[in-house]
Design a protein around this motif. Structure first.
Motif, PDB file in Angstrom:
ATOM      1  N   TRP A  51       0.852  -1.186   0.000  1.00  0.00           N
ATOM      2  CA  TRP A  51       0.000   0.000   0.000  1.00  0.00           C
ATOM      3  C   TRP A  51       0.891   1.239   0.000  1.00  0.00           C
ATOM      4  O   TRP A  51       2.015   1.235   0.494  1.00  0.00           O
ATOM      5  CB  TRP A  51      -0.982   0.000   1.159  1.00  0.00           C
ATOM      6  CG  TRP A  51      -0.435   0.136   2.548  1.00  0.00           C
ATOM      7  CD1 TRP A  51      -0.274   1.290   3.264  1.00  0.00           C
ATOM      8  CD2 TRP A  51       0.013  -0.923   3.415  1.00  0.00           C
ATOM      9  NE1 TRP A  51       0.236   1.016   4.512  1.00  0.00           N
ATOM     10  CE2 TRP A  51       0.413  -0.328   4.630  1.00  0.00           C
ATOM     11  CE3 TRP A  51       0.099  -2.318   3.279  1.00  0.00           C
ATOM     12  CZ2 TRP A  51       0.906  -1.074   5.699  1.00  0.00           C
ATOM     13  CZ3 TRP A  51       0.588  -3.055   4.339  1.00  0.00           C
ATOM     14  CH2 TRP A  51       0.984  -2.438   5.533  1.00  0.00           C
TER      15      TRP A  51
ATOM     16  N   GLY B 149      -9.575  -5.859   2.545  1.00  0.00           N
ATOM     17  CA  GLY B 149      -8.267  -5.620   1.960  1.00  0.00           C
ATOM     18  C   GLY B 149      -7.650  -6.916   1.471  1.00  0.00           C
ATOM     19  O   GLY B 149      -8.218  -8.001   1.635  1.00  0.00           O
TER      20      GLY B 149
ATOM     21  N   TRP C 281      -3.218  -8.710   4.597  1.00  0.00           N
ATOM     22  CA  TRP C 281      -3.347  -7.679   5.624  1.00  0.00           C
ATOM     23  C   TRP C 281      -3.888  -8.219   6.945  1.00  0.00           C
ATOM     24  O   TRP C 281      -3.838  -7.529   7.959  1.00  0.00           O
ATOM     25  CB  TRP C 281      -4.283  -6.560   5.144  1.00  0.00           C
ATOM     26  CG  TRP C 281      -3.749  -5.743   4.018  1.00  0.00           C
ATOM     27  CD1 TRP C 281      -2.597  -5.952   3.292  1.00  0.00           C
ATOM     28  CD2 TRP C 281      -4.344  -4.560   3.461  1.00  0.00           C
ATOM     29  NE1 TRP C 281      -2.446  -4.997   2.323  1.00  0.00           N
ATOM     30  CE2 TRP C 281      -3.505  -4.124   2.393  1.00  0.00           C
ATOM     31  CE3 TRP C 281      -5.502  -3.846   3.739  1.00  0.00           C
ATOM     32  CZ2 TRP C 281      -3.794  -2.991   1.633  1.00  0.00           C
ATOM     33  CZ3 TRP C 281      -5.781  -2.722   2.980  1.00  0.00           C
ATOM     34  CH2 TRP C 281      -4.937  -2.296   1.947  1.00  0.00           C
TER      35      TRP C 281
ATOM     36  N   THR D 227      -5.529  -5.916  -4.459  1.00  0.00           N
ATOM     37  CA  THR D 227      -4.504  -4.927  -4.153  1.00  0.00           C
ATOM     38  C   THR D 227      -5.142  -3.720  -3.486  1.00  0.00           C
ATOM     39  O   THR D 227      -6.356  -3.514  -3.541  1.00  0.00           O
ATOM     40  CB  THR D 227      -3.785  -4.431  -5.425  1.00  0.00           C
ATOM     41  OG1 THR D 227      -4.743  -3.738  -6.249  1.00  0.00           O
ATOM     42  CG2 THR D 227      -3.157  -5.587  -6.205  1.00  0.00           C
ATOM     43  N   ASP D 228      -4.296  -2.898  -2.889  1.00  0.00           N
ATOM     44  CA  ASP D 228      -4.738  -1.637  -2.314  1.00  0.00           C
ATOM     45  C   ASP D 228      -5.384  -0.763  -3.390  1.00  0.00           C
ATOM     46  O   ASP D 228      -6.444  -0.166  -3.179  1.00  0.00           O
ATOM     47  CB  ASP D 228      -3.529  -0.934  -1.700  1.00  0.00           C
ATOM     48  CG  ASP D 228      -3.859   0.386  -1.036  1.00  0.00           C
ATOM     49  OD1 ASP D 228      -4.660   0.382  -0.090  1.00  0.00           O
ATOM     50  OD2 ASP D 228      -3.307   1.417  -1.455  1.00  0.00           O
TER      51      ASP D 228
ATOM     52  N   HIS E 129      -5.008   8.117   5.366  1.00  0.00           N
ATOM     53  CA  HIS E 129      -5.268   7.894   3.946  1.00  0.00           C
ATOM     54  C   HIS E 129      -6.098   9.063   3.442  1.00  0.00           C
ATOM     55  O   HIS E 129      -6.735   9.768   4.232  1.00  0.00           O
ATOM     56  CB  HIS E 129      -6.023   6.574   3.737  1.00  0.00           C
ATOM     57  CG  HIS E 129      -5.989   6.070   2.330  1.00  0.00           C
ATOM     58  ND1 HIS E 129      -6.964   6.373   1.425  1.00  0.00           N
ATOM     59  CD2 HIS E 129      -5.090   5.300   1.677  1.00  0.00           C
ATOM     60  CE1 HIS E 129      -6.673   5.794   0.268  1.00  0.00           C
ATOM     61  NE2 HIS E 129      -5.535   5.141   0.396  1.00  0.00           N
TER      62      HIS E 129
END
Length: 310
Positions: free
Chosen positions: A33, A151, A155, A177-178, A203
């Motif tokens: 990420w 996620g 993770w 994926t992120d 974020h």
């Protein structure tokens, strides 16, 4: 691999403290990420400014602890209280991995939904509302079950266990994926499609999109470890995720081999606001991690210079 430069060698020779330290590369782990890539690259650039040789190694978030225990990996720059606490406790207990302190960032990771979903699921953000309106979050692939977009599997997070423990009619689907996670949020939000997904801070997304985190029963360590604790007496993970600091950790031999590098890593501090802005520059504005890190270092030289032990 990055090899030590002529300039770095000269720096080492000129500094008695660093001259006694190894010129072997310090291996920093990279994950999947943007924020973690920024944090790690920033620390790596600062270490290079101090004259160290740095190597970046791609590693799974939880699986990296095996390498940190053996010394095949040296530094992990982002371990979130929300998802890595159990793995950290186990690793620290061995004595082979040490805690290098907080990064300065505070972590939130939880189920999140756009505000327009509150009309379709009255009672939110209380988690119990999901018992009556899971189908409002369904997709063609999961109907009549609601879909929770988690996620990447690496993770952690115990979302599958939480769904089962709280008896929610949701299917957990993990984003690959992120980038895929937030691309799907962007698309759903524009169309006002139903979506429930893993969102985290620091974020850019919580600032860009209007919505809320689901309010699950409050987290306690016992909720994760003792099935009798919590709303379901027969299951663990029947509560929300923990919140708290984002930590730094290292192979226990780091301080002996590179003592001043360890001090610099301990001194590393950055805010949620700075990190959120840098992640936005990468994810939304198309800049590279390296460009964003270079800009931050130019604007904050006094800050990162203070991390380096003179």
């Amino acid at each position: 691999m990055k090899y030590i430069s002529v300039a770095a060698a000269a720096f080492l020779a000129a500094s008695p403290a660093l001259a006694q330290e190894s010129t072997d590369p310090i291996k920093l782990t990279l994950h999947d990420w943007s924020g973690q890539l920024i944090t790690t690259t920033l620390m790596g650039e600062v270490l290079e400014e101090a004259g160290y040789n740095v190597e970046y190694v791609q590693a799974d978030y939880i699986a990296q602890f095996a390498g940190l225990k053996t010394g095949d990996l040296h530094v992990a720059m982002e371990l979130w209280e929300t998802t890595a606490r159990e793995a950290m406790d186990e690793a620290f207990a061995t004595g082979n991995v040490v805690n290098l302190g907080e990064t300065g960032m505070m972590a939130i990771e939880e189920w999140w939904y756009p505000s327009y979903m509150e009309e379709r699921c009255p009672g939110l953000p209380n988690w119990e509302a999901l018992k009556d309106c899971a189908d409002e979050f369904a997709t063609a692939e999961t109907a009549p079950m609601g879909r929770y977009l988690g996620g990447p599997v690496t993770w952690g997070g115990f979302d599958d266990e939480r769904v089962e423990a709280l008896e929610l009619d949701f299917e957990v689907v993990h984003a690959g994926t992120d980038a895929a996670l937030f691309a799907e949020l962007e698309a759903a939000y524009q169309r006002k499609d139903p979506i429930m997904l893993w969102l985290y801070s620091p974020h850019w997304a919580p600032a860009k999109f209007e919505g809320s985190y689901v309010e699950f029963p409050p987290y306690t360590p016992e909720c994760y470890s003792d099935p009798s604790v919590g709303v379901n007496p027969d299951a663990a993970y029947d509560c929300g995720k923990p919140t708290g600091p984002i930590w730094k950790a290292a192979w226990a031999g780091l301080g002996e081999k590179w003592p001043n590098a360890e001090k610099a890593i301990k001194n590393f501090k950055i805010t949620n606001e700075d990190m959120g802005a840098m992640v936005a520059d990468v994810d939304l504005n198309g800049k590279t991690v390296e460009e964003v890190v270079a800009a931050w270092m130019t604007e904050n030289k006094d800050a990162w210079s203070s991390w380096i032990v003179k």
